[in-house]
Design an enzyme around this catalytic site. Structure first.
Site, PDB file in Angstrom:
ATOM      1  N   GLU A 222     -10.447  77.039  95.978  1.00 35.14           N
ATOM      2  CA  GLU A 222      -9.107  76.588  96.350  1.00 35.14           C
ATOM      3  C   GLU A 222      -8.082  77.708  96.275  1.00 35.14           C
ATOM      4  O   GLU A 222      -6.917  77.510  96.574  1.00 35.14           O
ATOM      5  CB  GLU A 222      -8.693  75.391  95.492  1.00 35.14           C
ATOM      6  CG  GLU A 222      -8.800  75.622  93.994  1.00 35.14           C
ATOM      7  CD  GLU A 222      -8.432  74.384  93.166  1.00 35.14           C
ATOM      8  OE1 GLU A 222      -7.824  73.447  93.716  1.00 35.14           O
ATOM      9  OE2 GLU A 222      -8.736  74.379  91.967  1.00 35.14           O
TER      10      GLU A 222
ATOM     11  N   ASN B 225      -6.307  71.140  99.240  1.00 34.00           N
ATOM     12  CA  ASN B 225      -4.866  70.978  98.986  1.00 34.00           C
ATOM     13  C   ASN B 225      -4.299  72.315  98.509  1.00 34.00           C
ATOM     14  O   ASN B 225      -3.315  72.823  99.053  1.00 34.00           O
ATOM     15  CB  ASN B 225      -4.608  69.926  97.892  1.00 34.00           C
ATOM     16  CG  ASN B 225      -5.194  68.580  98.233  1.00 34.00           C
ATOM     17  OD1 ASN B 225      -5.360  68.254  99.400  1.00 34.00           O
ATOM     18  ND2 ASN B 225      -5.522  67.807  97.213  1.00 34.00           N
TER      19      ASN B 225
ATOM     20  N   SER C  55     -16.885  73.224  95.786  1.00 33.33           N
ATOM     21  CA  SER C  55     -16.158  72.105  96.377  1.00 33.33           C
ATOM     22  C   SER C  55     -14.812  72.659  96.819  1.00 33.33           C
ATOM     23  O   SER C  55     -14.070  73.228  96.012  1.00 33.33           O
ATOM     24  CB  SER C  55     -15.988  70.985  95.356  1.00 33.33           C
ATOM     25  OG  SER C  55     -15.234  69.954  95.947  1.00 33.33           O
TER      26      SER C  55
ATOM     27  N   ARG D 243     -10.853  63.833  88.380  1.00 33.88           N
ATOM     28  CA  ARG D 243      -9.809  64.658  87.746  1.00 33.88           C
ATOM     29  C   ARG D 243      -9.679  64.181  86.306  1.00 33.88           C
ATOM     30  O   ARG D 243      -9.545  62.983  86.058  1.00 33.88           O
ATOM     31  CB  ARG D 243      -8.475  64.489  88.474  1.00 33.88           C
ATOM     32  CG  ARG D 243      -8.426  65.089  89.873  1.00 33.88           C
ATOM     33  CD  ARG D 243      -7.040  64.873  90.485  1.00 33.88           C
ATOM     34  NE  ARG D 243      -6.822  65.613  91.717  1.00 33.88           N
ATOM     35  CZ  ARG D 243      -6.903  65.075  92.934  1.00 33.88           C
ATOM     36  NH1 ARG D 243      -7.185  63.806  93.085  1.00 33.88           N
ATOM     37  NH2 ARG D 243      -6.664  65.820  94.002  1.00 33.88           N
TER      38      ARG D 243
ATOM     39  N   MET E 107       6.834  60.191 133.892  1.00 30.93           N
ATOM     40  CA  MET E 107       7.076  61.046 135.061  1.00 30.93           C
ATOM     41  C   MET E 107       7.462  60.190 136.263  1.00 30.93           C
ATOM     42  O   MET E 107       7.609  58.990 136.153  1.00 30.93           O
ATOM     43  CB  MET E 107       5.864  61.917 135.306  1.00 30.93           C
ATOM     44  CG  MET E 107       5.743  62.974 134.219  1.00 30.93           C
ATOM     45  SD  MET E 107       4.312  63.989 134.434  1.00 30.93           S
ATOM     46  CE  MET E 107       3.018  62.826 134.295  1.00 30.93           C
TER      47      MET E 107
ATOM     48  N   LYS F 220      -5.113  59.039 137.367  1.00 31.43           N
ATOM     49  CA  LYS F 220      -4.929  58.096 138.468  1.00 31.43           C
ATOM     50  C   LYS F 220      -5.685  58.547 139.706  1.00 31.43           C
ATOM     51  O   LYS F 220      -6.408  57.762 140.338  1.00 31.43           O
ATOM     52  CB  LYS F 220      -3.432  57.969 138.768  1.00 31.43           C
ATOM     53  CG  LYS F 220      -3.131  56.914 139.801  1.00 31.43           C
ATOM     54  CD  LYS F 220      -1.643  56.782 140.037  1.00 31.43           C
ATOM     55  CE  LYS F 220      -0.972  56.162 138.834  1.00 31.43           C
ATOM     56  NZ  LYS F 220       0.474  56.121 138.928  1.00 31.43           N
TER      57      LYS F 220
ATOM     58  N   ARG G 219      -7.979  52.153 135.249  1.00 33.48           N
ATOM     59  CA  ARG G 219      -8.272  53.141 134.196  1.00 33.48           C
ATOM     60  C   ARG G 219      -8.885  52.409 133.012  1.00 33.48           C
ATOM     61  O   ARG G 219      -8.826  51.178 132.936  1.00 33.48           O
ATOM     62  CB  ARG G 219      -7.008  53.885 133.774  1.00 33.48           C
ATOM     63  CG  ARG G 219      -6.002  52.971 133.175  1.00 33.48           C
ATOM     64  CD  ARG G 219      -4.713  53.662 132.832  1.00 33.48           C
ATOM     65  NE  ARG G 219      -3.777  52.612 132.502  1.00 33.48           N
ATOM     66  CZ  ARG G 219      -2.475  52.723 132.480  1.00 33.48           C
ATOM     67  NH1 ARG G 219      -1.912  53.872 132.767  1.00 33.48           N
ATOM     68  NH2 ARG G 219      -1.713  51.720 132.157  1.00 33.48           N
TER      69      ARG G 219
ATOM     70  N   ARG H 224       3.176  59.527 143.751  1.00 30.49           N
ATOM     71  CA  ARG H 224       3.093  59.137 142.331  1.00 30.49           C
ATOM     72  C   ARG H 224       2.510  60.258 141.492  1.00 30.49           C
ATOM     73  O   ARG H 224       1.543  60.901 141.906  1.00 30.49           O
ATOM     74  CB  ARG H 224       2.179  57.927 142.163  1.00 30.49           C
ATOM     75  CG  ARG H 224       2.664  56.661 142.797  1.00 30.49           C
ATOM     76  CD  ARG H 224       1.553  55.619 142.717  1.00 30.49           C
ATOM     77  NE  ARG H 224       1.880  54.446 143.519  1.00 30.49           N
ATOM     78  CZ  ARG H 224       2.486  53.368 143.033  1.00 30.49           C
ATOM     79  NH1 ARG H 224       2.807  53.307 141.765  1.00 30.49           N
ATOM     80  NH2 ARG H 224       2.746  52.352 143.818  1.00 30.49           N
TER      81      ARG H 224
ATOM     82  N   TYR I  58     -21.200  67.327 101.937  1.00 35.59           N
ATOM     83  CA  TYR I  58     -20.489  66.059 101.742  1.00 35.59           C
ATOM     84  C   TYR I  58     -18.984  66.263 101.833  1.00 35.59           C
ATOM     85  O   TYR I  58     -18.485  67.372 101.706  1.00 35.59           O
ATOM     86  CB  TYR I  58     -20.853  65.428 100.389  1.00 35.59           C
ATOM     87  CG  TYR I  58     -20.358  66.192  99.181  1.00 35.59           C
ATOM     88  CD1 TYR I  58     -19.084  65.962  98.656  1.00 35.59           C
ATOM     89  CD2 TYR I  58     -21.160  67.148  98.559  1.00 35.59           C
ATOM     90  CE1 TYR I  58     -18.628  66.677  97.561  1.00 35.59           C
ATOM     91  CE2 TYR I  58     -20.711  67.855  97.459  1.00 35.59           C
ATOM     92  CZ  TYR I  58     -19.442  67.620  96.963  1.00 35.59           C
ATOM     93  OH  TYR I  58     -18.990  68.324  95.885  1.00 35.59           O
TER      94      TYR I  58
ATOM     95  N   HIS J  70       2.964  63.769  94.104  1.00 35.20           N
ATOM     96  CA  HIS J  70       2.218  62.995  93.108  1.00 35.20           C
ATOM     97  C   HIS J  70       2.097  61.538  93.540  1.00 35.20           C
ATOM     98  O   HIS J  70       1.008  60.957  93.549  1.00 35.20           O
ATOM     99  CB  HIS J  70       2.926  63.107  91.751  1.00 35.20           C
ATOM    100  CG  HIS J  70       2.272  62.305  90.673  1.00 35.20           C
ATOM    101  ND1 HIS J  70       2.664  61.016  90.376  1.00 35.20           N
ATOM    102  CD2 HIS J  70       1.234  62.597  89.850  1.00 35.20           C
ATOM    103  CE1 HIS J  70       1.895  60.556  89.397  1.00 35.20           C
ATOM    104  NE2 HIS J  70       1.024  61.497  89.054  1.00 35.20           N
TER     105      HIS J  70
ATOM    106  N   GLY K 124       5.251  55.904 132.185  1.00 35.69           N
ATOM    107  CA  GLY K 124       6.686  55.928 132.438  1.00 35.69           C
ATOM    108  C   GLY K 124       7.359  57.260 132.207  1.00 35.69           C
ATOM    109  O   GLY K 124       8.580  57.370 132.271  1.00 35.69           O
TER     110      GLY K 124
ATOM    111  N   CYS L 178     -13.140  68.301  98.414  1.00 35.31           N
ATOM    112  CA  CYS L 178     -12.527  67.197  97.681  1.00 35.31           C
ATOM    113  C   CYS L 178     -11.015  67.171  97.810  1.00 35.31           C
ATOM    114  O   CYS L 178     -10.350  66.388  97.172  1.00 35.31           O
ATOM    115  CB  CYS L 178     -12.947  67.223  96.216  1.00 35.31           C
ATOM    116  SG  CYS L 178     -12.405  68.702  95.352  1.00 35.31           S
TER     117      CYS L 178
HETATM  118  C1  PEP Z   1      -7.249  70.561  95.826  1.00 34.44           C
HETATM  119  O1  PEP Z   1      -6.511  71.471  95.475  1.00 34.44           O
HETATM  120  O2  PEP Z   1      -7.580  70.365  97.004  1.00 34.44           O
HETATM  121  C2  PEP Z   1      -7.770  69.625  94.832  1.00 34.44           C
HETATM  122  C3  PEP Z   1      -8.663  68.707  95.169  1.00 34.44           C
HETATM  123  O3  PEP Z   1      -7.253  69.693  93.591  1.00 34.44           O
HETATM  124  P1  PEP Z   1      -5.830  69.092  93.176  1.00 34.44           P
HETATM  125  O4  PEP Z   1      -5.324  68.308  94.338  1.00 34.44           O
HETATM  126  O5  PEP Z   1      -6.070  68.280  91.983  1.00 34.44           O
HETATM  127  O6  PEP Z   1      -5.056  70.334  92.920  1.00 34.44           O
HETATM  128 MG    MG Z   2      -6.378  71.935  93.376  1.00 32.36          MG
END
Ligand code: PEP
Ligand code: MG
Length: 902
Positions: free
Chosen positions: A767, A790, A786, A582, A109, A29, A343, A98, A874, A459, A107, A854
């Site tokens: 991984e 996860n 790759s 997969r 403060m 402000k 703003r 203000r 990628y 899953h 809103g 991935c």
């Molecule tokens: C991962 O582990 O990031 C992966 C892509 O394999 P998944 O999810 O199949 O274990």
């Molecule tokens: Mg995996």
């Protein structure tokens, strides 16, 4: 004693001294008031106390040295400029105090208006207002009310109650019917309330009012609601707020006064034009409180043409200056227009794209900047069907928004029933405690999936996202009873066939059908809506910005896809290959029996018979995918999950066998299966016999897959196509694992490929943390990496990816241990560091090493920027997120351009 440096530190800026780029110091402000002042727009004079002063106050509990003196000096200059003094009994200056942080916290403060009024200056104010005593006493009672509530924590209801009393005594429900005497009486009542709660009289000294109000604004930074808001919006906790002290102007001085808010374009659709509301004879707080109905801003043209024309000219000027949609607040005091705030205006996702496109057309911004002004979260919003929630729909439960979208349908509890009803043309929602690979057909048939357990990487969530299907997971208020075909929630029972609606963006679950609107933007991405022919401004804008993102980005975008159908859709959405195919689902359905036989095989011959039967089936799977991805790389991952996932659950099998034995049936086969299930049972299957470990332990399994891939590639190439397979080995932690698999694979490939011209790359997932830390060694045996983020997150944090999000992440988020689940957005400092190390050391060992990701993070906007900065080649994500990743990869490439997009 204070040092010279602290005494000299500048804590207060006159509006004429600041500008819009000083948001860190002056708050949004203050910085914009300064900018408008310097543009020569009619801003009431004032000054801003910096966020640094607030930080110092919050750190020490007292105002920093030098602040009081600087406020004094600026106040004097304000008084000189206005020709009025604070507290003057004849012609008083009043100021507003203000808050104003760097990021807007609407809103959250405090604000105190009319500071400077007391028992004496109220008389002077009446004279100033042309003898309008009512106005003066109304202003005074507002001050006591706001000051009492925000500065001294007097319960607001007490003031409200006294106001109601005054209206009752006058026989009205409208504030405007109270006259000067009523309001004078109300001031007395308010003062008594103030005294009762604070043990002191309402401060009559204007400077004390000012200092206490400033302090209250500082302290409001740490008010509970502000803390919660910041956490939610991920605004850093240590920024502090600035405080703006501004000369009061009044919109409540009669019919030639008023107040309003306006947008320079429609913030909902982006359409050009003037959008706003105006309320005559009122102050801003009356608009917010909704006491009287506002009129559309266009009405002002009739009421006060001069102010209206001036306002329009200012709005056009602001848009040109800020080169963006602005929202403003203004007040007209007896025919004189004053700008109180401006703003960059918040807008819907659709408006963000449309406005960015318009501004390019108008020559105000270039395409890089247009790209910077939109984001993937907005694009994702535009891609999902949405509920029309304009009716009274109350959610009955809330789970994790696992895969966005909106879906309504009849509840079913089994995959088979989902398929059955869908075949009859019914929309169904598959409701499960949690899903497993056997539910795949049901998930495909359903409009949406609802589970009572599991988080964003359960899953259900991962598969649903892969299919672009709406999913709410972990809605634990829902008690699912599959055998009884019902679930209960909030004291109600929902039976199979009853209709529910689920919102995969918010995680909300509704009973009954909520109407759904489809997305035009998806039709455009799917190629069924031509942007040149669409008369939809949004589709045209999306097309234009996406085209630019594609030209700008350095990251390629691939898709995670396991079937020909997914591959085709991914390609339509702009995928430049498959980054993760997969292969495990290829072992389900009617092939499950073969897998059972594989597991139970006692001899090499038995095993190779099964593998020989699987080979042509696998080969056909790959042929389909290679055909769809003609000319583009396809990364096929060898089988990863533990084999017992393909067997019946232990408990169920044990019961079946016991019952059959009791009946005297022949159960030799089932007993063997049970023994195998027992033998293969693992306490921690995610850390057990899976991935490359399986390939090393079960002879011939990986070899069969490698052969199927190579043969499929050769077949497609011989047909005249071009297959570019990349074989990926999962869960590698040591280079020796990869070397062993690779040696066998290379032999098979050489034998199959012959002189067909097919080239097959061999690489690995990174991984397991050890793989990241020994990436230099692993790169010697890998043509690409790759990142499986996860598993890397699971093993990096030691968080079971199927359990923790629903179980305790809420507490971690509440404590601010992380602002967002590390399964959703990459944890740059920890897991991200593993990625960076592996990328650097991998490339050092093998400069031509291809690098991709991935894991689910490949489609997360924040994470895409990180992967760009690490230098990956990628990202790969579910087909539906491909456009988002393309956009964000483009944004990452032009990131240095433009301003703060929050
Ligand atoms: C991962 O582990 O990031 C992966 C892509 O394999 P998944 O999810 O199949 O274990
Ligand atoms: Mg995996």
């Amino acid at each position: 004693m204070a040092t010279q440096e602290t005494v000299d530190h500048k804590y207060v800026y006159d509006f004429a001294e600041g500008n819009k780029d000083l948001k860190d110091l002056l708050g949004g402000k203050g910085a914009n008031l300064a900018e408008m002042t310097n543009l020569g727009l009619p801003v009431p004079p004032g000054f801003t106390i910096t966020t640094e002063a607030c930080q110092a106050y919050l750190a020490t509990g007292r105002e920093p040295d030098g602040l009081a003196g600087q406020i004094e000096a600026h106040l004097e200059s304000l008084e000189r400029g206005m020709g009025r003094r604070l507290g003057d009994p004849h012609d008083p200056l009043l100021v507003s105090v203000r808050s104003g942080a760097k990021f807007s916290m609407p809103g959250m403060m405090e604000t105190v208006l009319n500071v400077g009024l007391n028992d004496r200056s109220v008389v002077g104010l009446a004279a100033q207002a042309g003898g309008n005593e009512r106005f003066a006493w109304d202003s005074y009672r507002r001050l006591i009310q706001m000051f009492g509530k925000t500065v001294c924590e007097v319960p607001g209801e007490e003031f409200e109650h006294a106001l109601d009393e005054a209206k009752r005594a006058r026989g009205t429900t409208n504030d405007l019917d109270l006259d000067a005497d009523d309001l004078r009486g109300l001031v007395d009542a308010y003062k008594k309330i103030f005294l009762k709660h604070t043990g002191r009289d309402f401060p009559q000294e204007p400077r004390e009012q000012l200092d206490l109000a400033i302090r209250a604004v500082f302290e409001s930074w740490n008010a509970e609601r502000a803390v919660l808001y910041r956490r939610q919006e991920r605004i850093p906790a240590d920024l502090g707020t600035a405080v703006n002290v501004v000369a009061m102007v009044f919109g409540n001085l009669g019919p030639d006064s008023g107040t309003g808010v306006a947008f320079t374009r429609d913030p909902a659709s982006g359409a050009q034009g003037i959008y706003g509301d105006y309320l005559a004879n009122a102050q801003g707080e009356d608009v917010v409180a909704g006491i009287r109905n506002t009129v559309p801003l266009q009405e002002l043209e009739r009421l006060d043409k001069r102010s209206y024309d001036e306002l329009l000219a200012i709005m056009a000027r602001l848009e040109g200056h800020y080169r963006d949609l602005c929202d403003i607040e203004f007040t007209i005091e007896r025919g004189k227009l004053w700008m109180l705030q401006t703003r960059i205006g918040k807008r819907t996702a659709a408006a963000a794209f449309v406005i960015a496109g318009q501004l390019v057309d108008e020559g105000l911004i270039d395409l890089d900047e247009a790209l910077h002004r939109v984001n993937g979260a907005q694009l994702a919003q535009l891609m999902f069907p949405r509920f029309q929630l304009d009716h009274d729909f109350e959610p009955v439960a809330k789970g994790v928004g696992a895969s966005p979208g909106a879906a309504s349908g009849k509840v079913v509890f089994t995959s088979a029933r989902a398929v059955e009803l869908a075949a009859e043309g019914e929309a169904v929602i598959l409701v499960r405690r949690e899903t497993n690979p056997d539910d795949l057909n049901g998930m495909i048939a359903a409009q949406g999936i609802l589970t009572s357990r599991g988080g964003k990487t359960s899953h259900a969530a991962v598969v649903a996202r892969g299919m672009g299907k709406t999913c709410v997971s972990g809605a634990d208020e829902i008690d699912v009873n599959v055998p009884a075909k019902r679930f209960s929630v909030a004291g109600q029972t929902v039976n199979e066939g009853d209709v529910v609606s689920i919102d995969g963006t918010t995680g909300k679950v509704y009973l009954g059908e909520v109407p759904v609107m489809p997305s035009e933007v998806v039709r455009y991405f799917e190629g069924t809506l031509d942007p040149d022919e669409a008369d939809d401004a949004l589709v045209k804008a999306v097309h234009r910005i996406m085209t630019h993102a594609d030209a700008a980005r350095r990251l390629a975008v691939r898709a995670n896809a396991d079937t020909g159908e997914d591959a085709a859709r991914a390609r339509r959405f702009g995928a430049q290959g498959i980054g993760l195919c997969r292969t495990e689902h290829m072992f389900l359905g009617d092939r499950r029996e073969l897998v059972e036989r594989l597991i139970l095989a006692r001899t090499d011959t038995e095993r190779s018979d099964v593998l020989a039967a699987l080979l042509p089936l696998q080969r056909d799977d790959f042929v389909e995918i290679f055909r769809e991805m003609d000319g583009l790389p396809v990364t096929v991952r060898l089988i990863d999950p533990p084999l017992h996932e393909f067997l019946p659950p232990l408990e169920q099998l044990a019961v079946d066998v016991a019952v059959a034995q009791e009946r005297g049936e022949d159960v030799a086969k089932e007993e063997a299966l049970l023994a195998a299930v027992r033998r293969m049972h693992e306490e921690n299957p995610m850390l057990g016999l899976r991935g490359v470990r399986l390939g090393l332990v079960i002879p011939g399994l990986f070899a069969m897959q490698v052969r199927a891939i190579a043969e499929a590639a050769v077949r497609v190439t011989r047909e005249g196509g071009s297959a570019c397979p990349e074989i990926m080995v999962p869960l590698v932690g040591a280079v020796q694992e990869l070397e062993t698999v690779r040696a066998e694979a290379e032999k098979i490939i050489a034998e199959v490929v012959g002189d067909s011209g097919v080239e097959v790359l061999i690489g690995t997932m990174i991984e397991v943390p050890r793989a990241a830390l020994t990436a230099g060694q692993i790169a010697e045996a890998a043509q690409f990496f790759s990142f499986g983020t996860n598993d890397l997150t699971q093993m990096g944090w030691g968080f079971s990816r199927d359990d923790v999000e629903g179980a305790f992440f809420w507490r971690y988020l509440e404590l601010g241990i992380f602002g967002i689940s590390p399964f959703e957005s990459i944890d740059r400092d920890g897991v991200g560091r593993l990625v960076r190390i592996a990328a650097e050391e991998g490339r050092a060992a093998r400069p031509e090493l291809k690098l991709g990701v991935c894991g689910e993070h490949g489609g997360d906007p924040e994470s895409v920027h990180f992967f760009h900065s690490v230098g990956l080649d990628y990202v790969s994500c579910s087909p539906f997120r491909v456009p988002v990743a393309r956009l964000e990869a483009g944004r990452a490439a032009v990131e240095t351009v433009g301003s703060d997009s929050r």
